[in-house]
Design a protein around this motif. Structure first.
Motif, short mmCIF file in Angstrom:
data_model
loop_
_atom_site.label_atom_id
_atom_site.label_comp_id
_atom_site.label_asym_id
_atom_site.label_seq_id
_atom_site.Cartn_x
_atom_site.Cartn_y
_atom_site.Cartn_z
N ASP A 57 64.05 1.26 -60.39
CA ASP A 57 64.76 0.44 -61.37
C ASP A 57 63.72 -0.30 -62.22
O ASP A 57 62.51 -0.15 -62.03
CB ASP A 57 65.71 -0.55 -60.67
N ALA A 58 64.18 -1.10 -63.15
CA ALA A 58 63.30 -1.73 -64.13
C ALA A 58 62.21 -2.56 -63.49
O ALA A 58 62.43 -3.29 -62.53
CB ALA A 58 64.13 -2.60 -65.07
N ILE A 59 61.00 -2.46 -64.04
CA ILE A 59 59.88 -3.30 -63.62
C ILE A 59 60.02 -4.66 -64.30
O ILE A 59 60.22 -4.74 -65.52
CB ILE A 59 58.54 -2.66 -64.00
N SER A 60 59.93 -5.72 -63.53
CA SER A 60 60.07 -7.06 -64.10
C SER A 60 58.72 -7.72 -64.38
O SER A 60 58.58 -8.46 -65.35
CB SER A 60 60.90 -7.95 -63.18
N ARG A 61 57.71 -7.46 -63.53
CA ARG A 61 56.42 -8.11 -63.71
C ARG A 61 55.32 -7.32 -63.02
O ARG A 61 55.54 -6.74 -61.96
CB ARG A 61 56.44 -9.52 -63.12
N ILE A 62 54.12 -7.30 -63.63
CA ILE A 62 52.91 -6.81 -62.98
C ILE A 62 51.84 -7.87 -63.12
O ILE A 62 51.75 -8.53 -64.16
CB ILE A 62 52.43 -5.47 -63.58
N ARG A 63 51.04 -8.04 -62.06
CA ARG A 63 49.97 -9.04 -62.10
C ARG A 63 48.78 -8.55 -61.29
O ARG A 63 48.93 -8.15 -60.14
CB ARG A 63 50.43 -10.39 -61.53
N PHE A 64 47.58 -8.59 -61.91
CA PHE A 64 46.37 -8.29 -61.17
C PHE A 64 46.01 -9.45 -60.25
O PHE A 64 46.31 -10.62 -60.54
CB PHE A 64 45.20 -8.04 -62.13
N ALA A 65 45.37 -9.10 -59.12
CA ALA A 65 44.95 -10.09 -58.14
C ALA A 65 43.84 -10.98 -58.70
O ALA A 65 43.16 -10.61 -59.66
CB ALA A 65 44.49 -9.39 -56.87
N PRO A 66 43.60 -12.15 -58.07
CA PRO A 66 42.59 -13.09 -58.58
C PRO A 66 41.18 -12.53 -58.61
O PRO A 66 40.41 -12.84 -59.53
CB PRO A 66 42.69 -14.27 -57.61
N THR A 67 40.80 -11.69 -57.63
CA THR A 67 39.40 -11.23 -57.56
C THR A 67 39.24 -9.74 -57.28
O THR A 67 38.12 -9.24 -57.29
CB THR A 67 38.63 -12.00 -56.45
N SER A 68 40.34 -9.02 -57.04
CA SER A 68 40.22 -7.60 -56.67
C SER A 68 40.91 -6.72 -57.71
O SER A 68 41.36 -7.19 -58.75
CB SER A 68 40.85 -7.37 -55.30
N HIS A 69 40.99 -5.40 -57.37
CA HIS A 69 41.66 -4.44 -58.25
C HIS A 69 43.11 -4.23 -57.84
O HIS A 69 43.76 -3.29 -58.31
CB HIS A 69 40.93 -3.10 -58.22
N ASN A 70 43.63 -5.06 -56.95
CA ASN A 70 45.01 -4.91 -56.51
C ASN A 70 45.98 -5.39 -57.58
O ASN A 70 45.75 -6.42 -58.22
CB ASN A 70 45.26 -5.69 -55.22
N LEU A 71 47.07 -4.64 -57.74
CA LEU A 71 48.08 -4.97 -58.74
C LEU A 71 49.40 -5.24 -58.03
O LEU A 71 49.88 -4.41 -57.25
CB LEU A 71 48.25 -3.81 -59.73
#
Length: 490
Positions: free
Chosen positions: A14-28
């Protein structure tokens, strides 16, 4: 990783509401309406976590590399352990929770909801220990935290708050945008903000960190080679570059991502158009990676026309290299862009407005005609939580009755309707009138009205030598005399 989509074994449903990169890594971090919070390692192309929830997730944010928060359609604010995948509810709103953010400086989780409340939850204390900011008179449409500053938007209003003084009244800011603000972003480099509207404009106000100069202006986010007057796609997301002062990106309802330099007032480039709307954008903390969520958003009328996807751009992309190069030397962009003054804001023929907010005696576009709403009714909620609005309108120029049915949470086009008074100077034999404008010129391109009663009043009054003032209604490129004022004999 040059603009490639992330690969999921089980696609986002279903629809994506938000994406955010982590403070210090490559994790999303990814929140979506399919009730799942996902953690994706972009560098390793690996899904690290998929945590199911009991409700659709409308927003998410990191606390640190090991914990995150979400805002749910059930009003719950949840905290997740990103190692184990476990989650707990730390607080509740009385209605849908729509926005969430975390302040590392104050260790506060800030949430907003449709209950017109903003809460702060102390992440160091047991769940449920939160306090409310001052009462609001409207629903929060967006929220952004930067350091000790919080910015929230409601309708066409912008409110600022220092998180160290939560009991003080919000500071109100003027955006010059007279339509609904969809998104906002607090500047990471200096006190200030950028907000995007439902009719495709951005308003900026940023205080320079080293002097007293303030960047403050407004512009329309039309893509290259389009007519800015008719590009009215809502601005869904604005993100500032975390490294370069004044650099920002906008993403809109039609799938455009455009880079801007706020200092030189230049459009630098635009990425290739995405298959869906741009629902969310996120920069890697070093500014090297950019994540773009291409997804249906709940404001749109067409749901899931294309499957939601997340695209990753890195600094090896030609466009990103151009971005950095142009900014570093403050060069001219490849194309001049018109940055509007406040007076330019009303140049468009229509603007978007949520169907559920349109009332009787308001205006709406039905079948490409400007109409006055004479009747509106709302049906029960449907499959995706959308009630239906049934509009009955009267064409303001032809008096023809028109009807339309629109989901209450979706946007309708609303015409800009203006009324201007002119003194009548003459009536020609072929039915055209000559009108005196404010600057002393004449306007000779209007015919007499077709309404028999109004036509008779104008002709009789003019024949009697009276001073007559006519009201001219204009909308969507049409004009017509709609009323008569008798200001006495000549």
């Amino acid at each position: 990783m040059s603009g490639a989509p992330l690969k999921f074994e089980s696609p986002i449903q279903d629809a994506i509401s938000r994406i955010r990169f982590a403070p210090t890594s490559h994790n999303l971090l990814i929140s979506s309406w399919d009730s799942k919070l996902r953690l994706y390692d972009v560098e390793s192309s690996l899904l690290r976590l998929e945590a199911p929830s009991e409700a659709a997730l409308l927003d998410c944010c990191f606390q640190n590399e090991t914990a995150a928060f979400s805002a749910g359609s059930d009003g719950c604010v949840r905290r997740y352990d990103l190692h184990s995948g476990s989650c707990e509810t730390i607080g509740n709103h009385d209605d849908i929770a729509t926005c969430i953010g975390y302040s590392d400086e104050t260790s506060q989780v800030i949430s907003a909801g449709l209950d017109k409340k903003i809460y702060a939850w102390d992440a160091r204390m047991e769940k449920g220990k939160g306090y409310a900011f001052e009462s609001l008179n409207s629903e929060v449409t967006s929220m952004s935290l930067s350091g000790l500053n919080m910015m929230v938007t409601m309708g066409a209003s912008i409110l600022m708050c220092d998180l160290r003084s939560p009991l003080k009244p919000f500071e109100s800011k003027d955006s010059d945008l007279k339509t609904t603000i969809i998104c906002g972003s607090a500047s990471p480099h200096a006190k200030g903000f950028a907000v995007g509207s439902a009719d495709g404009r951005v308003s900026l106000e940023i205080l320079h960190p080293s002097n007293s100069d303030t960047i403050r202006y407004m512009f329309r986010c039309h893509p290259k080679s389009t007519d800015r007057r008719y590009h009215l796609a809502a601005v869904n997301e604005i993100v500032f570059n975390p490294i370069i002062y004044g650099a920002l990106l906008t993403g809109d309802d039609e799938g455009h991502v455009i880079a801007w330099d706020a200092q030189t007032r230049k459009r630098l480039f635009q990425l290739p158009k995405y298959p869906n709307s741009v629902a969310s954008l996120s920069y890697h903390h070093q500014g090297r990676l950019l994540a773009v969520a291409s997804s249906y958003t709940y404001r749109q009328a067409i749901e899931l026309e294309e499957a939601p996807q997340i695209f990753i751009h890195d600094s090896g992309d030609a466009n990103i290299n151009l971005f950095l190069s142009e900014l570093s030397k403050s060069a001219m962009s490849d194309e001049e862009h018109h940055f509007e003054s406040k007076a330019d804001a009303g140049a468009s023929k229509t603007y978007p407005q949520q169907a559920g907010t349109i009332r009787k005696n308001g205006y709406i576009v039905i079948k490409n005609r400007p109409c006055k709403v004479v009747e509106v009714s709302t049906s029960k909620t449907g499959k995706h939580g959308h009630a239906k609005c049934h509009f009955v309108g009267i064409d303001i120029f032809t008096a023809k009755k028109l009807e339309d049915i629109v989901p209450s949470s979706h946007n309708c086009d609303v015409p800009h309707v203006n009324r201007t008074d002119y003194q009548l100077i003459d009536i020609s034999e072929d039915g055209f009138v000559s009108l005196l404008t404010e600057n002393g010129n004449t306007k000779d391109d209007l015919r007499l009205p077709t309404d028999d009663n109004l036509l008779t009043q104008i002709k009789d009054g003019f024949a009697e030598g009276k001073d007559l003032v006519v009201s001219v209604m204009s909308a969507m490129g049409e004009e017509q005399i709609c009323a008569l004022k008798d200001i006495g004999p000549k």
